[in-house]
Design a protein around this motif. Sequence first.
Motif, PDB file in Angstrom:
ATOM      1  N   ASN A   1       0.824  -1.206   0.000  1.00 16.86           N
ATOM      2  CA  ASN A   1       0.000   0.000   0.000  1.00 16.86           C
ATOM      3  C   ASN A   1       0.861   1.259   0.000  1.00 16.86           C
ATOM      4  O   ASN A   1       0.557   2.237  -0.687  1.00 16.86           O
ATOM      5  CB  ASN A   1      -0.925  -0.018   1.218  1.00 16.86           C
TER       6      ASN A   1
ATOM      7  N   PHE B   1       2.183   1.780  -3.455  1.00 16.41           N
ATOM      8  CA  PHE B   1       1.141   2.328  -4.328  1.00 16.41           C
ATOM      9  C   PHE B   1       0.963   3.836  -4.077  1.00 16.41           C
ATOM     10  O   PHE B   1       0.765   4.614  -5.013  1.00 16.41           O
ATOM     11  CB  PHE B   1      -0.173   1.601  -4.115  1.00 16.41           C
ATOM     12  N   LYS B   2       1.019   4.252  -2.809  1.00 14.55           N
ATOM     13  CA  LYS B   2       0.894   5.673  -2.491  1.00 14.55           C
ATOM     14  C   LYS B   2       2.037   6.467  -3.113  1.00 14.55           C
ATOM     15  O   LYS B   2       1.850   7.563  -3.642  1.00 14.55           O
ATOM     16  CB  LYS B   2       0.869   5.869  -0.972  1.00 14.55           C
ATOM     17  N   SER B   3       3.261   5.912  -3.031  1.00 11.82           N
ATOM     18  CA  SER B   3       4.424   6.584  -3.610  1.00 11.82           C
ATOM     19  C   SER B   3       4.276   6.717  -5.122  1.00 11.82           C
ATOM     20  O   SER B   3       4.553   7.774  -5.706  1.00 11.82           O
ATOM     21  CB  SER B   3       5.696   5.806  -3.261  1.00 11.82           C
ATOM     22  N   MET B   4       3.818   5.634  -5.766  1.00 12.77           N
ATOM     23  CA  MET B   4       3.610   5.672  -7.210  1.00 12.77           C
ATOM     24  C   MET B   4       2.528   6.699  -7.574  1.00 12.77           C
ATOM     25  O   MET B   4       2.649   7.409  -8.574  1.00 12.77           O
ATOM     26  CB  MET B   4       3.219   4.285  -7.715  1.00 12.77           C
ATOM     27  N   SER B   5       1.487   6.789  -6.761  1.00 12.15           N
ATOM     28  CA  SER B   5       0.419   7.744  -7.021  1.00 12.15           C
ATOM     29  C   SER B   5       0.943   9.169  -6.950  1.00 12.15           C
ATOM     30  O   SER B   5       0.603  10.023  -7.773  1.00 12.15           O
ATOM     31  CB  SER B   5      -0.715   7.543  -6.011  1.00 12.15           C
ATOM     32  N   GLY B   6       1.820   9.468  -5.971  1.00 11.20           N
ATOM     33  CA  GLY B   6       2.404  10.799  -5.857  1.00 11.20           C
ATOM     34  C   GLY B   6       3.258  11.145  -7.078  1.00 11.20           C
ATOM     35  O   GLY B   6       3.221  12.265  -7.591  1.00 11.20           O
ATOM     36  N   THR B   7       4.031  10.153  -7.548  1.00  7.75           N
ATOM     37  CA  THR B   7       4.865  10.381  -8.736  1.00  7.75           C
ATOM     38  C   THR B   7       4.012  10.674  -9.965  1.00  7.75           C
ATOM     39  O   THR B   7       4.319  11.561 -10.774  1.00  7.75           O
ATOM     40  CB  THR B   7       5.737   9.142  -8.989  1.00  7.75           C
ATOM     41  N   ILE B   8       2.919   9.930 -10.104  1.00  7.40           N
ATOM     42  CA  ILE B   8       2.016  10.139 -11.247  1.00  7.40           C
ATOM     43  C   ILE B   8       1.388  11.527 -11.188  1.00  7.40           C
ATOM     44  O   ILE B   8       1.289  12.237 -12.202  1.00  7.40           O
ATOM     45  CB  ILE B   8       0.933   9.043 -11.269  1.00  7.40           C
ATOM     46  N   GLN B   9       0.987  11.961 -10.001  1.00  7.16           N
ATOM     47  CA  GLN B   9       0.387  13.298  -9.862  1.00  7.16           C
ATOM     48  C   GLN B   9       1.400  14.388 -10.197  1.00  7.16           C
ATOM     49  O   GLN B   9       1.073  15.393 -10.852  1.00  7.16           O
ATOM     50  CB  GLN B   9      -0.140  13.486  -8.449  1.00  7.16           C
TER      51      GLN B   9
ATOM     52  N   ARG C   1       1.774  14.551 -13.899  1.00  9.76           N
ATOM     53  CA  ARG C   1       0.602  15.198 -14.496  1.00  9.76           C
ATOM     54  C   ARG C   1       0.713  16.722 -14.386  1.00  9.76           C
ATOM     55  O   ARG C   1       0.399  17.462 -15.329  1.00  9.76           O
ATOM     56  CB  ARG C   1      -0.662  14.692 -13.805  1.00  9.76           C
TER      57      ARG C   1
END
Length: 230
Positions: free
Chosen positions: A176, A179-187, A190
Motif C-alpha cells: 500500500n 502504491f501511495k508513492s507511485m500515485s504521488g509520482t504520477i500526480q 501530471r
Amino acid sequence: GRAGTAAGPGTPRHGLGASRALADRAVVFQDIRDCPGPLSALTELNAAVKEKFRHLRGRIQELEQMAKEQDKESEKQALLREVENHKKQMLSNQAAWRKANLACKIAIDNSEKDQLLQGRDILRQRKTTKESLAESASNITESLMGISRMMSQQVQQSEETVQTLANSSRTILEANEEFKSMSGTIQLGRKLITKYNRRELTDKLLIFLALALFLATVLYILKKRLFPFL
C-alpha cells in the motif's frame, strides 16, 4: 443417550477412519456406563478407550498433515475444517467418557454401599473402595493431562496462524505504501505535463505576435517606399 457421535453422511473420504473410530467409541462408553463393577473391570474398559483415543489422535494428525500437503487452497481448507470437526468431536467424546466414568463409579459406589448396609465384609469393602478411588483419581488425572496436552498443541497452532496473518498484513501495508508513492509520482508528472502545455501555448502566442509585428513592419516599409505620397 449414547456418547460419542459419528461423523455425518457428508464427511469426506479422508476422515472415514476417524469417523468410524468416533462411532466405535459410543459403544465403549455405553459399556462403561453399564459396567456393574468391580472397578478393575472399569479400569480395563478405560484402558481400551485410552488406546482408541491414542489411535484417533494419530489419524487426526495424519489428516492434518495431508491437509498441509495439498496444493489447492480449497482442498487444504476443506481438510483443515474436517480436522477441526474431528478434534471437536474427540473433545466431546472425552467429556462423554468422563461422564460415563462418573456415572459408573457412582453406580458401583451405590452398590458397595448397599453391600455395606447388608453387612457384607465391611472392612474389606472400605479398603477396596479407597484403593479403587485412588486408582480412579489417577486415571482421571491422566486423562485430564492428555486433554491439557492436546489443548496446548491447539494453542500453539493458533499462535502460528496469528503470526502468519500478521506477516501477511505487514506485506499488504508495504504494498500500500508503494502504491501511495507511485500515485504521488504520477500526480507530479501530471502537473509537469500541464505546466509544459501552458508554456507551449504562451510560446505560440508570442510567436504569433512577433510574426504579426514583423508583417506590419514590412508592410509599413513597403508603403513608405512604394507610396511615399500616401
